[in-house]
Design an enzyme around this catalytic site. Structure first.
Site, PDB file in Angstrom:
ATOM      1  N   SER A 160       0.823  -1.188   0.056  1.00 45.09           N
ATOM      2  CA  SER A 160       0.035  -0.063   0.014  1.00 45.09           C
ATOM      3  C   SER A 160       0.881   1.269   0.036  1.00 45.09           C
ATOM      4  O   SER A 160       1.670   1.398   0.813  1.00 45.09           O
ATOM      5  CB  SER A 160      -0.852  -0.035   1.102  1.00 45.09           C
ATOM      6  OG  SER A 160      -1.576   1.233   1.508  1.00 45.09           O
ATOM      7  N   HIS A 162      -1.093  -1.035  -4.446  1.00 48.95           N
ATOM      8  CA  HIS A 162      -2.353  -0.621  -3.880  1.00 48.95           C
ATOM      9  C   HIS A 162      -2.253   0.804  -3.567  1.00 48.95           C
ATOM     10  O   HIS A 162      -1.617   1.319  -2.690  1.00 48.95           O
ATOM     11  CB  HIS A 162      -2.742  -1.591  -2.491  1.00 48.95           C
ATOM     12  CG  HIS A 162      -3.867  -1.297  -2.188  1.00 48.95           C
ATOM     13  ND1 HIS A 162      -5.111  -1.920  -2.687  1.00 48.95           N
ATOM     14  CD2 HIS A 162      -4.581  -0.449  -0.928  1.00 48.95           C
ATOM     15  CE1 HIS A 162      -6.197  -1.879  -2.181  1.00 48.95           C
ATOM     16  NE2 HIS A 162      -5.894  -0.770  -1.070  1.00 48.95           N
ATOM     17  N   ASP A 193      -4.643   3.981  -2.053  1.00 49.71           N
ATOM     18  CA  ASP A 193      -5.774   4.137  -0.980  1.00 49.71           C
ATOM     19  C   ASP A 193      -6.210   5.500  -1.246  1.00 49.71           C
ATOM     20  O   ASP A 193      -5.505   6.507  -0.564  1.00 49.71           O
ATOM     21  CB  ASP A 193      -5.439   3.832   0.474  1.00 49.71           C
ATOM     22  CG  ASP A 193      -5.427   2.329   0.660  1.00 49.71           C
ATOM     23  OD1 ASP A 193      -6.343   1.491   0.212  1.00 49.71           O
ATOM     24  OD2 ASP A 193      -4.445   2.150   1.339  1.00 49.71           O
ATOM     25  N   MET A 206      -8.827   8.341  -0.125  1.00 49.07           N
ATOM     26  CA  MET A 206      -9.651   8.766   1.125  1.00 49.07           C
ATOM     27  C   MET A 206     -10.227  10.383   1.038  1.00 49.07           C
ATOM     28  O   MET A 206      -9.357  11.096   0.571  1.00 49.07           O
ATOM     29  CB  MET A 206      -9.018   8.755   2.478  1.00 49.07           C
ATOM     30  CG  MET A 206      -8.274   7.204   2.575  1.00 49.07           C
ATOM     31  SD  MET A 206      -7.454   7.149   4.161  1.00 49.07           S
ATOM     32  CE  MET A 206      -6.755   5.700   4.183  1.00 49.07           C
ATOM     33  N   HIS A 257      -8.243   1.765  -4.429  1.00 44.33           N
ATOM     34  CA  HIS A 257      -9.308   1.477  -3.728  1.00 44.33           C
ATOM     35  C   HIS A 257      -9.800   2.968  -3.305  1.00 44.33           C
ATOM     36  O   HIS A 257      -9.166   3.869  -2.499  1.00 44.33           O
ATOM     37  CB  HIS A 257      -8.668   0.858  -2.364  1.00 44.33           C
ATOM     38  CG  HIS A 257      -9.632   0.617  -1.247  1.00 44.33           C
ATOM     39  ND1 HIS A 257      -9.255   0.460   0.101  1.00 44.33           N
ATOM     40  CD2 HIS A 257     -11.147   0.710  -1.212  1.00 44.33           C
ATOM     41  CE1 HIS A 257     -10.082   0.235   0.814  1.00 44.33           C
ATOM     42  NE2 HIS A 257     -11.261   0.474   0.191  1.00 44.33           N
ATOM     43  N   MET A 263     -12.145   5.048  -1.399  1.00 40.95           N
ATOM     44  CA  MET A 263     -12.797   5.228   0.209  1.00 40.95           C
ATOM     45  C   MET A 263     -13.506   6.703   0.024  1.00 40.95           C
ATOM     46  O   MET A 263     -13.127   7.406   0.850  1.00 40.95           O
ATOM     47  CB  MET A 263     -11.906   4.991   1.213  1.00 40.95           C
ATOM     48  CG  MET A 263     -11.476   3.451   1.466  1.00 40.95           C
ATOM     49  SD  MET A 263     -10.195   3.266   2.861  1.00 40.95           S
ATOM     50  CE  MET A 263      -8.560   3.598   1.770  1.00 40.95           C
ATOM     51  N   MET A 304     -12.008  -5.850   4.031  1.00 45.71           N
ATOM     52  CA  MET A 304     -11.167  -4.760   5.021  1.00 45.71           C
ATOM     53  C   MET A 304     -11.012  -5.474   6.411  1.00 45.71           C
ATOM     54  O   MET A 304     -12.233  -5.669   7.087  1.00 45.71           O
ATOM     55  CB  MET A 304     -12.193  -3.452   5.139  1.00 45.71           C
ATOM     56  CG  MET A 304     -12.227  -2.660   4.006  1.00 45.71           C
ATOM     57  SD  MET A 304     -10.512  -2.330   3.272  1.00 45.71           S
ATOM     58  CE  MET A 304      -9.762  -1.222   4.806  1.00 45.71           C
ATOM     59  N   GLY A 328      -9.768   4.197   6.826  1.00 44.00           N
ATOM     60  CA  GLY A 328      -9.285   5.483   7.006  1.00 44.00           C
ATOM     61  C   GLY A 328      -7.911   5.925   7.543  1.00 44.00           C
ATOM     62  O   GLY A 328      -7.614   7.106   7.463  1.00 44.00           O
ATOM     63  N   PHE A 329      -7.223   4.985   8.168  1.00 39.19           N
ATOM     64  CA  PHE A 329      -5.910   5.162   8.607  1.00 39.19           C
ATOM     65  C   PHE A 329      -5.049   3.843   8.455  1.00 39.19           C
ATOM     66  O   PHE A 329      -5.365   2.731   8.703  1.00 39.19           O
ATOM     67  CB  PHE A 329      -6.005   5.596  10.290  1.00 39.19           C
ATOM     68  CG  PHE A 329      -6.686   6.906  10.607  1.00 39.19           C
ATOM     69  CD1 PHE A 329      -6.224   7.826  10.524  1.00 39.19           C
ATOM     70  CD2 PHE A 329      -8.369   6.495  10.922  1.00 39.19           C
ATOM     71  CE1 PHE A 329      -6.943   9.200  10.705  1.00 39.19           C
ATOM     72  CE2 PHE A 329      -8.913   7.823  11.200  1.00 39.19           C
ATOM     73  CZ  PHE A 329      -8.238   9.185  11.179  1.00 39.19           C
ATOM     74  N   GLY A 330      -3.802   4.045   8.261  1.00 34.94           N
ATOM     75  CA  GLY A 330      -2.988   3.158   8.017  1.00 34.94           C
ATOM     76  C   GLY A 330      -2.395   2.597   9.537  1.00 34.94           C
ATOM     77  O   GLY A 330      -2.643   3.241  10.450  1.00 34.94           O
ATOM     78  N   ASP A 360      -7.250  -6.282   3.315  1.00 35.63           N
ATOM     79  CA  ASP A 360      -6.385  -5.174   3.498  1.00 35.63           C
ATOM     80  C   ASP A 360      -6.653  -4.471   5.029  1.00 35.63           C
ATOM     81  O   ASP A 360      -7.706  -4.294   5.367  1.00 35.63           O
ATOM     82  CB  ASP A 360      -6.830  -3.975   2.567  1.00 35.63           C
ATOM     83  CG  ASP A 360      -6.466  -2.716   2.907  1.00 35.63           C
ATOM     84  OD1 ASP A 360      -5.062  -2.617   3.571  1.00 35.63           O
ATOM     85  OD2 ASP A 360      -6.776  -1.684   2.013  1.00 35.63           O
TER      86      ASP A 360
END
Length: 237
Positions: free
Chosen positions: A24, A47, A49, A51, A80, A82, A151, A156-158, A189
């Site tokens: 990611s 990947h 992400d 957001m 992805h 979000m 998920m 929302g957060f790594g 993930d």
């Protein structure tokens, strides 16, 4: 819907099931994006992400970062989304370099339409859902998608801890996909690491997304190698 032959060429796993690794980019050093991507050239996917601060309580990055990553790497760009109402931006992300686009069932009123739009753009279509959403929410589109993402943290957060109940969700989706005869990638993930990668593969996952477990202090190449080594005995794509 466009014919399957017009979709990007991406081999599907077969028995024994292969496991793709998808670092990611959320966890990488963006001041060194090109170098970070080169460090994970041994991966299968990158990947991405996205957001929006609305669907999830954080803002990450968007089209410019994806476009830069696309220019810097030939890796498959697994995006992805979000974001609320993802249909508004599917074409933009497709044109910026996405190879696959995954949307949340909770983020749109028309999940079938969103999946169809992705495929009409010539991209692989993925669907996902939050840990608190019943799996039945994705069942109506399982026959229509190329990727199903579980998920294993609240998005929302790594850097979050893996939710153990996710293993059973993976097993259930594995059964459903097998019953359909689907070759869709079953992706996980959230909190994925060398400590749980093998268990996820054994449960039926065929793609593992990992951020902080890959982009650690010793660099992406070393992190990717650790994750790959943890899958010893499971087929690596």
């Amino acid at each position: 819907m466009i014919p399957e032959t017009q979709l990007p060429s991406e081999p599907q796993p077969g028995p024994p099931r292969a496991v793709k690794l998808a670092p990611s980019l959320l966890a990488c050093d963006f001041t060194r994006l090109g170098e970070e991507l080169r460090s994970i050239q041994g991966a299968d996917w990158a990947h991405v992400d996205v957001m929006d601060g609305q669907f999830v309580p954080n803002i990450s990055f968007g089209l410019p970062i994806l476009a830069a990553a696309r220019r810097a790497s030939g890796l498959y760009m697994d995006v992805h989304l979000m974001i609320d109402s993802p249909e508004r931006y599917l074409r933009d992300f497709a044109e910026a370099g996405a190879d696959g686009l995954t949307v949340h069932v909770e983020a749109t009123r028309h999940i079938h339409r969103a999946v169809q739009m992705i495929r009409e753009l010539g991209k692989h279509a993925g669907v996902t859902l939050n840990p608190g959403t019943p799996l039945e929410a994705v069942r109506p589109v399982l026959a229509d998608v190329d990727t199903v993402l579980v998920m294993s943290v609240n998005p929302g957060f790594g850097g979050q801890k893996f939710l153990p109940q996710s293993l059973e969700r993976v097993r259930t989706l594995r059964r459903w996909l097998d019953d359909l005869g689907s070759a869709a990638t079953l992706q996980v993930d959230g909190g994925v690491s060398a400590a749980n990668a093998r268990a996820l593969a054994d449960a039926g996952a065929t793609c593992l997304v990992a951020g902080s477990a890959v982009f650690g202090a010793d660099g992406g190449a070393a992190g990717l190698e650790r994750l790959s080594a943890s899958l010893s005995g499971a087929a690596r794509k």
